[in-house]
Design an enzyme around this catalytic site. Structure first.
Site, PDB file in Angstrom:
ATOM      1  N   SER A 379       0.854  -1.116   0.114  1.00 31.32           N
ATOM      2  CA  SER A 379      -0.007   0.064   0.118  1.00 31.32           C
ATOM      3  C   SER A 379       0.943   1.277   0.116  1.00 31.32           C
ATOM      4  CB  SER A 379      -0.827  -0.035   1.244  1.00 31.32           C
ATOM      5  OG  SER A 379      -1.293   1.406   1.408  1.00 31.32           O
ATOM      6  N   ARG A 380       0.649   2.070  -1.028  1.00 33.00           N
ATOM      7  CA  ARG A 380       1.678   3.143  -1.396  1.00 33.00           C
ATOM      8  C   ARG A 380       1.445   4.356  -0.142  1.00 33.00           C
ATOM      9  NH1 ARG A 380       3.168   3.419  -7.717  1.00 33.00           N
ATOM     10  NH2 ARG A 380       2.118   1.244  -8.215  1.00 33.00           N
ATOM     11  N   VAL A 381       0.243   4.011   0.311  1.00 30.96           N
ATOM     12  CA  VAL A 381      -0.056   5.242   1.225  1.00 30.96           C
ATOM     13  C   VAL A 381       0.454   4.876   2.759  1.00 30.96           C
ATOM     14  CG1 VAL A 381      -2.058   6.154   2.652  1.00 30.96           C
ATOM     15  CG2 VAL A 381      -2.323   6.083   0.332  1.00 30.96           C
TER      16      VAL A 381
END
Lengths: 521, 127
Positions: A379-381
């Site tokens: 998850s890039r967040v």
């Protein structure tokens, strides 16, 4: 005739608009495979709705007996003609039929009443519970919000799945792809996420929209039944297009879902949209483009197949406070063939989204469900979208699993292992067991925190991996019954204070003492 | 391919070239490019295009009866002005319209027939 019906007729007569305004009309010159070529309509616009006058020449009685208004959507503007995809019964279109412009771009009528309903991409209800009075016409195609109109993603969307919420956290406004082969649990993750929203406080609960693109009707019906049984239909809208519908409807479905989401986002609310699945969406768009004679590219997809998905997914955003702070979180689903994530459509969507959840058939068959490959899911967040409580406990689980994966491969070749390696393998196996979860049984985040904290602090020490589930269930029951203040404190405060940590440590010790049978003593 | 030939023939005819010259030229061009087999399809396409052009050029007024046409003379004139159509028109009688009138000219129409209004009303009520 009842008074209600008479009143309705009176109201319709009073509001009927029969003003004499000239309309631009064209004539159908060719019609086949759901595409009509129309002569005239020289001022027509791209994506404009048109109406096929299929009741011309019929008597009033025959016209009333015929089906509802037949709409079309202009998708090709050519030198002398326009090409229109028929939205509905293409068999009703005849050569020589008149077609008139509506001068309206395709939009869907939306209001609060759409929540809890099942609609088609044109906003027509298909659940037999009556029509919806739309408050606003939301455009199907819309330019996404700009950079300055957005704010950072920092609020979590809790999926209720331990593996995701701890290691692949999703935030409100993010696009997280769910990708895997057929029958690996992709839809289950999406449905569990929707069901889990019932644990959110009502004022913060996202409105959920499930877009079924080319799904079997039986599957959509069973999904709806599951959501109803879980009490999730109260806050969920289903946009349904079945496998037997024409490709234009499948093409429009996800855009309709996004348009409905934007209605609520603009009111400052949070929305969760599931697109199930975009692989079928790409195939439907390919079919439509080939029939429109657009030049085929790689794998016969049209040249703008990337733009199709990028403009859809860019509409998911977290808006700035000035614009109300609403958000749309997207969970697009892609089906791969034989685990090939380097194929055309999967790579396109992977590059668009803010992370992906990989589901593997091998893991599924081994009984690891949800069949997440945590090693390559991302998850890039990241932890910006986690509560402080979850952030505190999830670091260790990620590390343990990473070490376990490395050692597991090594273990196949090693004949004699040292005690430390054995301990790490044992710990890894227990964490893998801990992350297994039953279908449609999402766990609220405060229970996840308590469960993972206990795992990190030795609740499974001295027992076998097979006992992990039984111990977890008993442990959570113990807290629910005897130490419920811990759950309440984490649920409201969303962080693990020193006081809570001390309470949990005491609770673990008490639990182990009271349930010594699990620990071989 | 045939549509391109058909469009070229129609444009030449509209520009005033003698039909005999146009079709002789067509025969020669088709023979030169070995496209003679397309001739019948091209001619059918030309016929359709020409009839479409002719129907676009005329104005049609549809009413329920001759008496209605006489009574609605003022409305017809107003409609023709609104559509920027020529004052000459072809009158069509169709009892199915019930009342009112339907004026079509080129690619524009004005529909104030009772039938259309009733169908619209019915669909709104039964939505």
């Amino acid at each position: 005739m009842s008074t209600t019906i008479i009143d309705k007729i009176k109201k319709e007569i009073e509001s009927l608009d029969i003003t004499s305004i000239p309309e631009e009309v064209g004539v159908v010159t060719a019609a086949s495979d759901g595409i009509a070529e129309i002569d005239g309509l020289k001022d027509a616009e791209m994506m404009e709705m048109v109406i096929f006058e299929d009741t011309d020449g019929l008597s009033l009685e025959e016209a009333i007996k015929s089906d509802d208004t037949l709409y079309g959507l202009i998708l090709n503007l050519e030198e002398d003609t326009v090409k229109v995809v028929v939205l509905g019964g293409a068999a009703r279109v005849r050569e020589g039929m008149r077609v008139r412009r509506t001068k309206k771009l395709l939009s869907i009528p939306v209001s609060e009443d759409i929540v809890g309903r099942v609609v088609n991409p044109l906003g027509e209800t298909i659940d037999g519970k009556g029509a919806i009075e739309g408050k606003a016409d939301m455009p199907i195609e819309r330019v996404a919000y700009g950079v300055m109109e957005r704010s950072g993603v920092n609020e979590p969307v809790h999926t209720g799945i331990k593996a995701i919420d701890s290691m692949i956290p999703i935030g409100r406004g993010q696009r997280e792809l769910i990708i895997g082969d057929r029958q690996t649990g992709k839809t289950t993750i999406a449905i569990d996420t929707i069901i889990n929203q019932k644990y959110e406080p009502k004022e913060k609960r996202p409105i959920c929209i499930y877009v079924a693109i080319g799904q079997k009707r039986s599957k959509t019906v069973s999904l709806m039944a599951k959501l109803e049984a879980a009490g999730a239909m109260e806050y969920t809208t289903i946009v349904a297009t079945s496998a037997s519908e024409a490709s234009p409807m499948l093409f429009l479905a996800p855009f309709a879902g996004a348009a409905i989401g934007e209605y609520f986002m603009q009111q400052g609310k949070d929305v969760l949209v599931v697109f199930d699945d975009l692989s079928k969406h790409a195939v439907a768009y390919r079919q439509m483009s080939l029939l429109l004679r657009r030049p085929p590219g790689r794998e016969a997809y049209p040249g703008d197949i990337f733009y199709l998905h990028s403009r859809l997914l860019e509409r998911s955003a977290k808006l700035s406070a000035e614009l109300g702070g609403g958000s749309i979180t997207a969970l697009p689903i892609i089906e791969t063939q034989e685990g090939d994530v380097s194929a055309y459509i999967p790579t396109n969507v992977i590059s668009i989204t803010d992370g992906q959840i990989f589901l593997e058939g091998d893991l599924f068959n081994k009984g690891i469900r949800p069949a997440l490959n945590v090693g390559i899911s991302v998850s890039r967040v990241g932890s910006s979208a986690q509560t402080k409580a979850m952030k505190k406990v999830s670091g260790k689980i990620r590390l343990e699993l990473a070490q376990f994966r490395e050692l597991e491969a090594f273990m196949q070749f090693a004949s004699d292992l040292d005690e430390e390696t054995k301990a790490r393998l044992d710990s890894g196996r227990k964490y893998v067991e801990l992350l297994k979860q039953k279908q449609n049984d999402p766990m609220p985040f405060y229970k996840q925190v308590v469960s993972i904290y206990a795992a990190n602090n030795g609740i499974f020490d001295g027992t076998e991996a097979e006992n992990v589930h039984a111990i977890e269930e008993t442990w959570l029951g113990f807290i629910e019954r005897d130490r419920k203040d811990i759950f309440d404190a984490i649920e409201t405060g969303r962080e693990l204070t020193d006081e809570l940590v001390a309470k949990l440590d005491t609770a673990i010790a008490d639990f182990k003492e009271a349930h010594s049978s699990y620990y071989g003593s | 391919m045939k549509e391109h030939y058909a469009s070229a023939v129609v444009e030449l005819l509209q520009a005033g070239t003698k039909p005999a010259d146009v079709f002789r030229g067509l025969d020669q061009t088709l023979a030169a490019h070995s496209h003679s087999k397309l001739k019948s399809a091209i001619l059918r396409s030309v016929e359709r295009k020409m009839s479409r052009l002719q129907s676009h050029a005329k104005t049609t007024v549809t009413v329920v009866s001759e008496e209605a046409a006489k009574k609605q003379k003022a409305e017809i004139t107003k409609a023709l002005t609104l559509l920027e159509a020529e004052p000459e028109y072809e009158l069509s009688i169709d009892e199915a319209v019930i009342g009112g009138l339907l004026v079509e000219s080129a690619h524009r129409r004005l529909d104030t027939t009772y039938r259309s209004a009733l169908v619209k009303l019915y669909r709104n009520i039964t939505k």
